[in-house]
Design a protein around this motif. Structure first.
Motif, PDB file in Angstrom:
ATOM      1  N   LEU A 171      76.066 -35.480  63.591  1.00 11.92           N
ATOM      2  CA  LEU A 171      76.089 -35.095  64.997  1.00 11.92           C
ATOM      3  C   LEU A 171      74.897 -34.215  65.348  1.00 11.92           C
ATOM      4  N   PHE A 172      74.593 -33.293  64.463  1.00  8.73           N
ATOM      5  CA  PHE A 172      73.512 -32.352  64.748  1.00  8.73           C
ATOM      6  C   PHE A 172      72.169 -33.075  64.830  1.00  8.73           C
ATOM      7  N   ALA A 173      71.918 -33.992  63.896  1.00 12.28           N
ATOM      8  CA  ALA A 173      70.652 -34.726  63.890  1.00 12.28           C
ATOM      9  C   ALA A 173      70.503 -35.556  65.163  1.00 12.28           C
ATOM     10  N   THR A 174      71.606 -36.143  65.623  1.00 14.43           N
ATOM     11  CA  THR A 174      71.554 -36.926  66.847  1.00 14.43           C
ATOM     12  C   THR A 174      71.197 -36.049  68.036  1.00 14.43           C
ATOM     13  N   GLU A 175      71.804 -34.871  68.107  1.00 11.94           N
ATOM     14  CA  GLU A 175      71.519 -33.986  69.233  1.00 11.94           C
ATOM     15  C   GLU A 175      70.073 -33.491  69.201  1.00 11.94           C
ATOM     16  N   ILE A 176      69.575 -33.167  68.008  1.00  8.69           N
ATOM     17  CA  ILE A 176      68.177 -32.773  67.875  1.00  8.69           C
ATOM     18  C   ILE A 176      67.264 -33.896  68.362  1.00  8.69           C
ATOM     19  N   PHE A 177      67.560 -35.125  67.934  1.00  9.48           N
ATOM     20  CA  PHE A 177      66.763 -36.279  68.355  1.00  9.48           C
ATOM     21  C   PHE A 177      66.767 -36.427  69.870  1.00  9.48           C
ATOM     22  N   MET A 178      67.931 -36.295  70.476  1.00 11.08           N
ATOM     23  CA  MET A 178      68.027 -36.487  71.925  1.00 11.08           C
ATOM     24  C   MET A 178      67.232 -35.432  72.681  1.00 11.08           C
ATOM     25  N   TYR A 179      67.376 -34.175  72.289  1.00 16.01           N
ATOM     26  CA  TYR A 179      66.681 -33.110  73.006  1.00 16.01           C
ATOM     27  C   TYR A 179      65.195 -33.067  72.675  1.00 16.01           C
ATOM     28  N   SER A 180      64.822 -33.514  71.490  1.00 19.60           N
ATOM     29  CA  SER A 180      63.421 -33.455  71.094  1.00 19.60           C
ATOM     30  C   SER A 180      62.621 -34.659  71.588  1.00 19.60           C
ATOM     31  N   GLU A 181      63.251 -35.840  71.613  1.00 17.60           N
ATOM     32  CA  GLU A 181      62.481 -37.056  71.821  1.00 17.60           C
ATOM     33  C   GLU A 181      62.910 -37.929  72.989  1.00 17.60           C
ATOM     34  N   VAL A 182      64.062 -37.670  73.565  1.00 15.56           N
ATOM     35  CA  VAL A 182      64.571 -38.590  74.581  1.00 15.56           C
ATOM     36  C   VAL A 182      64.730 -37.944  75.953  1.00 15.56           C
ATOM     37  N   LEU A 183      65.419 -36.823  76.011  1.00 18.47           N
ATOM     38  CA  LEU A 183      65.833 -36.283  77.306  1.00 18.47           C
ATOM     39  C   LEU A 183      64.656 -35.811  78.155  1.00 18.47           C
ATOM     40  N   ASN A 184      63.630 -35.235  77.546  1.00 16.14           N
ATOM     41  CA  ASN A 184      62.459 -34.841  78.323  1.00 16.14           C
ATOM     42  C   ASN A 184      61.794 -36.056  78.957  1.00 16.14           C
ATOM     43  N   GLU A 185      61.717 -37.162  78.190  1.00 16.55           N
ATOM     44  CA  GLU A 185      61.117 -38.385  78.728  1.00 16.55           C
ATOM     45  C   GLU A 185      61.983 -38.964  79.845  1.00 16.55           C
ATOM     46  N   CYS A 186      63.287 -38.893  79.675  1.00 13.53           N
ATOM     47  CA  CYS A 186      64.184 -39.343  80.741  1.00 13.53           C
ATOM     48  C   CYS A 186      63.988 -38.506  82.000  1.00 13.53           C
ATOM     49  N   GLY A 187      63.844 -37.197  81.813  1.00 14.19           N
ATOM     50  CA  GLY A 187      63.628 -36.311  82.959  1.00 14.19           C
ATOM     51  C   GLY A 187      62.362 -36.650  83.711  1.00 14.19           C
ATOM     52  N   LYS A 188      61.314 -37.012  82.991  1.00 17.14           N
ATOM     53  CA  LYS A 188      60.052 -37.381  83.642  1.00 17.14           C
ATOM     54  C   LYS A 188      60.217 -38.654  84.464  1.00 17.14           C
ATOM     55  N   ILE A 189      60.914 -39.627  83.914  1.00 21.79           N
ATOM     56  CA  ILE A 189      61.165 -40.878  84.636  1.00 21.79           C
ATOM     57  C   ILE A 189      61.926 -40.603  85.921  1.00 21.79           C
ATOM     58  N   LEU A 190      62.947 -39.764  85.825  1.00 23.74           N
ATOM     59  CA  LEU A 190      63.774 -39.477  87.002  1.00 23.74           C
ATOM     60  C   LEU A 190      62.993 -38.718  88.063  1.00 23.74           C
ATOM     61  N   LYS A 191      62.167 -37.770  87.653  1.00 28.71           N
ATOM     62  CA  LYS A 191      61.370 -37.030  88.626  1.00 28.71           C
ATOM     63  C   LYS A 191      60.365 -37.949  89.322  1.00 28.71           C
ATOM     64  N   ASN A 192      59.777 -38.852  88.580  1.00 27.38           N
ATOM     65  CA  ASN A 192      58.839 -39.810  89.181  1.00 27.38           C
ATOM     66  C   ASN A 192      59.537 -40.729  90.182  1.00 27.38           C
ATOM     67  N   ALA A 204      70.050 -29.368  79.665  1.00 23.55           N
ATOM     68  CA  ALA A 204      69.504 -28.038  79.395  1.00 23.55           C
ATOM     69  C   ALA A 204      68.236 -28.135  78.558  1.00 23.55           C
ATOM     70  N   LYS A 205      67.338 -27.187  78.742  1.00 18.29           N
ATOM     71  CA  LYS A 205      66.112 -27.137  77.947  1.00 18.29           C
ATOM     72  C   LYS A 205      66.430 -26.560  76.570  1.00 18.29           C
ATOM     73  N   MET A 206      65.977 -27.242  75.515  1.00 15.55           N
ATOM     74  CA  MET A 206      66.123 -26.719  74.173  1.00 15.55           C
ATOM     75  C   MET A 206      64.950 -25.782  73.887  1.00 15.55           C
ATOM     76  N   ILE A 207      65.240 -24.545  73.484  1.00 15.67           N
ATOM     77  CA  ILE A 207      64.161 -23.592  73.229  1.00 15.67           C
ATOM     78  C   ILE A 207      64.001 -23.266  71.749  1.00 15.67           C
ATOM     79  N   TYR A 208      64.965 -23.712  70.926  1.00 17.05           N
ATOM     80  CA  TYR A 208      64.853 -23.452  69.484  1.00 17.05           C
ATOM     81  C   TYR A 208      65.822 -24.357  68.752  1.00 17.05           C
ATOM     82  N   GLN A 209      65.397 -24.828  67.566  1.00 14.84           N
ATOM     83  CA  GLN A 209      66.315 -25.566  66.706  1.00 14.84           C
ATOM     84  C   GLN A 209      65.942 -25.344  65.256  1.00 14.84           C
ATOM     85  N   SER A 210      66.936 -25.357  64.388  1.00 15.87           N
ATOM     86  CA  SER A 210      66.699 -25.161  62.969  1.00 15.87           C
ATOM     87  C   SER A 210      67.819 -25.830  62.185  1.00 15.87           C
TER      88      SER A 210
END
Length: 390
Positions: free
Chosen positions: A74-95, A104-110
């Motif tokens: 579960l954790f790896a999936t969430e990291i993947f989504m916030y790191s590689e997917v959701l920001n790109e989705c946000g850009k598409i929607l804003k355009n 939410a913006k991810m500001i740290y992960q470990s």
């Protein structure tokens, strides 16, 4: 008790050194000094399951024991989504002119020494948990419009060749369902309820022939079959995995999605049907059309050049997903209808003793859902289809 018992005291490792490291992680701040801090629970009883929320997301206790038995990270999936997917989705929607916050913006992960993600504080941005039990028609429009936006963005990402989107998740791909034993028990409670309802004798007789394993296998086959078109489903898109903005904390105007832990590549019908578990059946047809119109609008306004899916395709998939309608009605709908202000037990107590879920099956709101939706599923032959399935 207003909060979950396991959220009343933070672990020792969540301290000033950790907060300093988190705040400096993305480079926006440097040489941070922590003079003081206050940790408080972020969710009320009944608001959350998969993670313990303090403003920092962690997992421990019985929740960790349960989640540790699942077949997905579960954790790896969430990291993947916030790191590689959701920001790109946000850009598409804003355009495309959709400017409200998607996630939410991810500001740290470990991942070491503890698995942890730090998000921007949505509460400080004015977001709050859903203020009602059952969504109004306006709430429903907001919920399905947001889903249409997210689905369209993932559809476009896939068309552009984004990697690693085609992952299998959702509740039916978590492994052995007995690791989530409350599903098996609540399905039994549902059958017991239907036995008591006057005029539901035929439905009760057919339900007696449907074992838990049979309906799970049927649903698993459906969700893993190719859809007429496909998106990256949220996988757990329900009212408590959303936060809202609105006038006076009541008149909702914005929604933000949270908890991208079990995302699932497949027909958008998965999220649509899952989300409908808390939506009165009479509201669903209009919500589905709004969802699809929003989906198409995003694609058209975001310079998508491929062929567009049709509403008929969505309707075809939704029809094939009717077994999921029965499964969700029998299991999660009862819990979602519960008034959290009247809940006596937190999630940990419910997981330790699933008999406590039984009280949810006597709620008038839930019973009205059953009386409206179950006859439709019976008439459409859905129960017979499950009985005759392999």
């Amino acid at each position: 008790m207003s909060f979950n018992a396991d959220e009343l005291e933070a672990p020792e490792w969540i301290n000033s050194n950790f907060f300093r490291k988190a705040l400096e992680y993305n480079g926006d701040l440097a040489n941070v000094t922590i003079n003081d801090f206050h940790i408080s629970p972020a969710t009320a009883i009944g608001d959350h399951f998969a993670s313990i929320m303090f403003r920092v997301k962690i997992v421990q206790g019985i929740k960790k024991d349960v989640l540790g038995q699942l077949d997905v990270d579960l954790f790896a999936t969430e990291i993947f989504m916030y790191s590689e997917v959701l920001n790109e989705c946000g850009k598409i929607l804003k355009n495309a002119g959709y400017n409200s916050l998607l996630a939410a913006k991810m500001i740290y992960q470990s991942t070491e020494p503890q698995k942890v993600i730090v998000f921007e504080d949505l509460k400080e941005l004015g977001y709050f948990m859903f203020p009602r039990i059952i969504p109004t028609e306006k709430d429903t429009e907001l919920i399905f419009s947001k889903l249409g936006q997210y689905h369209a963005a993932t559809f476009k990402l896939a068309a552009e060749g984004h990697k690693d989107l085609k992952r299998k998740g959702g509740v039916f791909n978590l492994g052995d369902m007995d690791n989530l034993g409350f599903f098996r028990d609540t399905f039994s409670f549902f059958k017991e309820l239907v036995e008591t309802l006057p005029g539901f004798e035929e439905a009760s007789e057919k339900l007696s022939k449907i074992s838990f394993d049979k309906i799970v296998n049927k649903c698993r086959q459906i969700v893993n079959a190719p859809g007429t078109y496909e998106v990256l489903n949220h996988g757990d898109y329900y009212i408590k995995n959303m936060m809202f903005k609105g006038k006076n904390g009541i008149d909702l105007s914005e929604i933000v999605m949270v908890d991208f832990q079990i995302c699932h590549w497949g027909s958008p019908s998965f999220d649509v049907v899952y989300t409908s578990a808390l939506i009165p059946p009479s509201m669903r047809p209009k919500a589905y059309k709004l969802y699809f119109d929003t989906f198409i609008d995003v694609l058209k306004k975001s310079d998508y050049n491929g062929s567009l899916p049709t509403f008929e395709q969505l309707q075809k998939d939704l029809k094939s997903y009717r077994s999921l309608d029965l499964f969700f009605l029998a299991t999660i709908s009862s819990f979602l209808c519960a008034d959290k202000n009247k809940m006596k037990d937190d999630i940990e107590a419910l997981l330790k003793n699933t008999n406590l879920f039984k009280t949810f099956y006597s709620q008038s709101t839930y019973i009205s859902y059953v009386k409206e939706l179950l006859p439709r599923l019976l008439q459409e032959g859905i129960l017979d289809d499950i009985i005759n399935s392999d």
